[in-house]
Structures are given as C-alpha cells and as structure tokens.
Design a protein around this motif. Sequence first.
Motif, PDB file in Angstrom:
ATOM      1  N   MET A   1       5.913  14.756  -7.249  1.00  0.00           N
ATOM      2  CA  MET A   1       5.425  13.428  -7.571  1.00  0.00           C
ATOM      3  C   MET A   1       5.443  13.219  -9.083  1.00  0.00           C
ATOM      4  N   ARG A   2       4.968  14.212  -9.788  1.00  0.00           N
ATOM      5  CA  ARG A   2       4.913  14.109 -11.243  1.00  0.00           C
ATOM      6  C   ARG A   2       6.314  13.988 -11.845  1.00  0.00           C
ATOM      7  N   LEU A   3       7.255  14.773 -11.356  1.00  0.00           N
ATOM      8  CA  LEU A   3       8.633  14.707 -11.858  1.00  0.00           C
ATOM      9  C   LEU A   3       9.278  13.371 -11.536  1.00  0.00           C
ATOM     10  N   LYS A   4       9.018  12.854 -10.339  1.00  0.00           N
ATOM     11  CA  LYS A   4       9.578  11.566  -9.943  1.00  0.00           C
ATOM     12  C   LYS A   4       9.056  10.462 -10.854  1.00  0.00           C
ATOM     13  N   LEU A   5       7.781  10.492 -11.121  1.00  0.00           N
ATOM     14  CA  LEU A   5       7.175   9.498 -11.996  1.00  0.00           C
ATOM     15  C   LEU A   5       7.735   9.613 -13.413  1.00  0.00           C
ATOM     16  N   HIS A   6       7.976  10.826 -13.853  1.00  0.00           N
ATOM     17  CA  HIS A   6       8.570  11.027 -15.175  1.00  0.00           C
ATOM     18  C   HIS A   6       9.997  10.484 -15.205  1.00  0.00           C
ATOM     19  N   ASP A   7      10.764  10.707 -14.140  1.00  0.00           N
ATOM     20  CA  ASP A   7      12.134  10.180 -14.073  1.00  0.00           C
ATOM     21  C   ASP A   7      12.146   8.660 -14.102  1.00  0.00           C
ATOM     22  N   LEU A   8      11.235   8.045 -13.366  1.00  0.00           N
ATOM     23  CA  LEU A   8      11.210   6.583 -13.299  1.00  0.00           C
ATOM     24  C   LEU A   8      10.747   5.949 -14.604  1.00  0.00           C
ATOM     25  N   SER A   9       9.798   6.588 -15.271  1.00  0.00           N
ATOM     26  CA  SER A   9       9.200   5.986 -16.469  1.00  0.00           C
ATOM     27  C   SER A   9       9.810   6.490 -17.770  1.00  0.00           C
ATOM     28  N   GLY A  10      10.664   7.495 -17.700  1.00  0.00           N
ATOM     29  CA  GLY A  10      11.226   8.060 -18.921  1.00  0.00           C
ATOM     30  C   GLY A  10      10.181   8.793 -19.743  1.00  0.00           C
ATOM     31  N   GLY A  11       9.061   9.143 -19.118  1.00  0.00           N
ATOM     32  CA  GLY A  11       8.000   9.854 -19.825  1.00  0.00           C
ATOM     33  C   GLY A  11       7.102   8.951 -20.644  1.00  0.00           C
ATOM     34  N   ILE A  12       7.217   7.639 -20.465  1.00  0.00           N
ATOM     35  CA  ILE A  12       6.393   6.693 -21.213  1.00  0.00           C
ATOM     36  C   ILE A  12       5.145   6.416 -20.380  1.00  0.00           C
ATOM     37  N   PRO A  13       3.968   6.846 -20.856  1.00  0.00           N
ATOM     38  CA  PRO A  13       2.746   6.735 -20.053  1.00  0.00           C
ATOM     39  C   PRO A  13       2.424   5.309 -19.603  1.00  0.00           C
ATOM     40  N   ALA A  14       2.594   4.327 -20.450  1.00  0.00           N
ATOM     41  CA  ALA A  14       2.265   2.942 -20.080  1.00  0.00           C
ATOM     42  C   ALA A  14       3.122   2.469 -18.913  1.00  0.00           C
ATOM     43  N   ILE A  15       4.388   2.850 -18.906  1.00  0.00           N
ATOM     44  CA  ILE A  15       5.270   2.454 -17.805  1.00  0.00           C
ATOM     45  C   ILE A  15       4.881   3.215 -16.537  1.00  0.00           C
ATOM     46  N   ALA A  16       4.569   4.494 -16.671  1.00  0.00           N
ATOM     47  CA  ALA A  16       4.166   5.305 -15.510  1.00  0.00           C
ATOM     48  C   ALA A  16       2.912   4.719 -14.864  1.00  0.00           C
ATOM     49  N   VAL A  17       1.921   4.386 -15.663  1.00  0.00           N
ATOM     50  CA  VAL A  17       0.677   3.818 -15.133  1.00  0.00           C
ATOM     51  C   VAL A  17       0.959   2.476 -14.464  1.00  0.00           C
ATOM     52  N   SER A  18       1.795   1.671 -15.089  1.00  0.00           N
ATOM     53  CA  SER A  18       2.133   0.361 -14.526  1.00  0.00           C
ATOM     54  C   SER A  18       2.840   0.499 -13.182  1.00  0.00           C
ATOM     55  N   ILE A  19       3.753   1.446 -13.071  1.00  0.00           N
ATOM     56  CA  ILE A  19       4.464   1.666 -11.798  1.00  0.00           C
ATOM     57  C   ILE A  19       3.482   2.106 -10.714  1.00  0.00           C
ATOM     58  N   VAL A  20       2.566   3.019 -11.048  1.00  0.00           N
ATOM     59  CA  VAL A  20       1.596   3.487 -10.061  1.00  0.00           C
ATOM     60  C   VAL A  20       0.658   2.353  -9.658  1.00  0.00           C
ATOM     61  N   GLN A  21       0.208   1.554 -10.615  1.00  0.00           N
ATOM     62  CA  GLN A  21      -0.662   0.423 -10.286  1.00  0.00           C
ATOM     63  C   GLN A  21       0.048  -0.557  -9.359  1.00  0.00           C
ATOM     64  N   ALA A  22       1.294  -0.866  -9.656  1.00  0.00           N
ATOM     65  CA  ALA A  22       2.056  -1.786  -8.807  1.00  0.00           C
ATOM     66  C   ALA A  22       2.257  -1.194  -7.417  1.00  0.00           C
ATOM     67  N   THR A  23       2.500   0.112  -7.350  1.00  0.00           N
ATOM     68  CA  THR A  23       2.677   0.766  -6.050  1.00  0.00           C
ATOM     69  C   THR A  23       1.376   0.746  -5.254  1.00  0.00           C
ATOM     70  N   LEU A  24       0.250   0.990  -5.922  1.00  0.00           N
ATOM     71  CA  LEU A  24      -1.039   0.938  -5.222  1.00  0.00           C
ATOM     72  C   LEU A  24      -1.333  -0.468  -4.716  1.00  0.00           C
ATOM     73  N   ARG A  25      -1.002  -1.469  -5.514  1.00  0.00           N
ATOM     74  CA  ARG A  25      -1.174  -2.852  -5.052  1.00  0.00           C
ATOM     75  C   ARG A  25      -0.294  -3.115  -3.830  1.00  0.00           C
ATOM     76  N   PHE A  26       0.934  -2.648  -3.876  1.00  0.00           N
ATOM     77  CA  PHE A  26       1.852  -2.815  -2.759  1.00  0.00           C
ATOM     78  C   PHE A  26       1.302  -2.118  -1.512  1.00  0.00           C
ATOM     79  N   LEU A  27       0.801  -0.905  -1.674  1.00  0.00           N
ATOM     80  CA  LEU A  27       0.284  -0.148  -0.537  1.00  0.00           C
ATOM     81  C   LEU A  27      -0.986  -0.766   0.047  1.00  0.00           C
ATOM     82  N   SER A  28      -1.701  -1.546  -0.744  1.00  0.00           N
ATOM     83  CA  SER A  28      -2.940  -2.152  -0.255  1.00  0.00           C
ATOM     84  C   SER A  28      -2.683  -3.158   0.862  1.00  0.00           C
ATOM     85  N   TYR A  29      -1.455  -3.583   1.048  1.00  0.00           N
ATOM     86  CA  TYR A  29      -1.124  -4.520   2.121  1.00  0.00           C
ATOM     87  C   TYR A  29      -0.907  -3.816   3.465  1.00  0.00           C
TER      88      TYR A  29
END
Length: 155
Positions: A1-29
């Motif tokens: 999970m950590r490696l996947k998030l790093h690949d998607l965000s390029g290691g930029i914490p703000a982008i990683a957090v934003s992707i996880v927040q958007a995914t959690l919002r998506f999963l809330s449905y």
Amino acid sequence: MRLKLHDLSGGIPAIAVSIVQATLRFLSYFPAEKQSLTTRALDFVFLKQYNFLAAPINALIEGQYHKFEDLKPMLLLEKVTPKSDDSSEKLKDVERQAKELVEVATRENSKLMTGRVQLMPSQPPRSAHEVSADKQSEAMSPENLLNLASRKEDK
C-alpha cells in the motif's frame, strides 16, 4: 500500500494525502463491508480524479521534469558572451523564442475563466449510505496516513 501510494504521488506528501482523502470519500458511498482502502481503490480514484498529474509525476520520478512548460523559460537561459562573434545572433534567437513563449502564455491565459465564484452551501446527506467524510479526512496528516497504510499492510 505504501509503495503504491508513493508511485501514485511521486513521494509528495500533499498529493498522497489528497489521493487517500478522495479515495475515502469515494469509499464512503459503499456499504460498510466494502469500505476497504486497497491499492485497487487508490488506482481507480487516481485514474478518475488525478490522471492529469500522471505525466508530471512520472517525469519527476524519471528525472525529466524539465520537459514541462512551466520550466520552458529556463531553457532559454543561455550564456551569451559579448566577446564571441555569434553572440548577437544567439541573443536575437533567444529574444524571438521568449516572445513566442509570451504569446503562447497570453493565448493560454485568455482561456481561463475570471470573475466571482460562489460556493454552494453544504447539504445534508441525501440517503442513509451517504456520509460526510470531511471530519475524518481533515484529521488525516501525512503521519496518520503512513500509520494507516502500514496497519493495512500488516494484515
């Protein structure tokens, strides 16, 4: 999970957090039993909402970040020495390229919308399955995100 998030965000914490927040919002449905933060869910949300970042992030990872337009003016910075014979020719060429970049930027900026923006008031959930994830999402810091990702990996 950590490696996947790093690949998607390029290691930029703000982008990683934003992707996880958007995914959690998506999963809330989804029903509670299907609300699992997985690499598949991260991929889906990234492709739907963050796909425009794929090329810049890949360029950053591959070290080819200089190919993006915000750095094009830096490419025009060339050493022009007054003692050389071809310096005036180089200078004219650089000035021509700079004018072209200004024209392109002016054209592109004319496409941007301007004016006042009015935010819609927040509305209560429309159904029992729709919940507000803002409180939980805002509470997530990069440290909490990494802790959450490492707990999921341990399972």
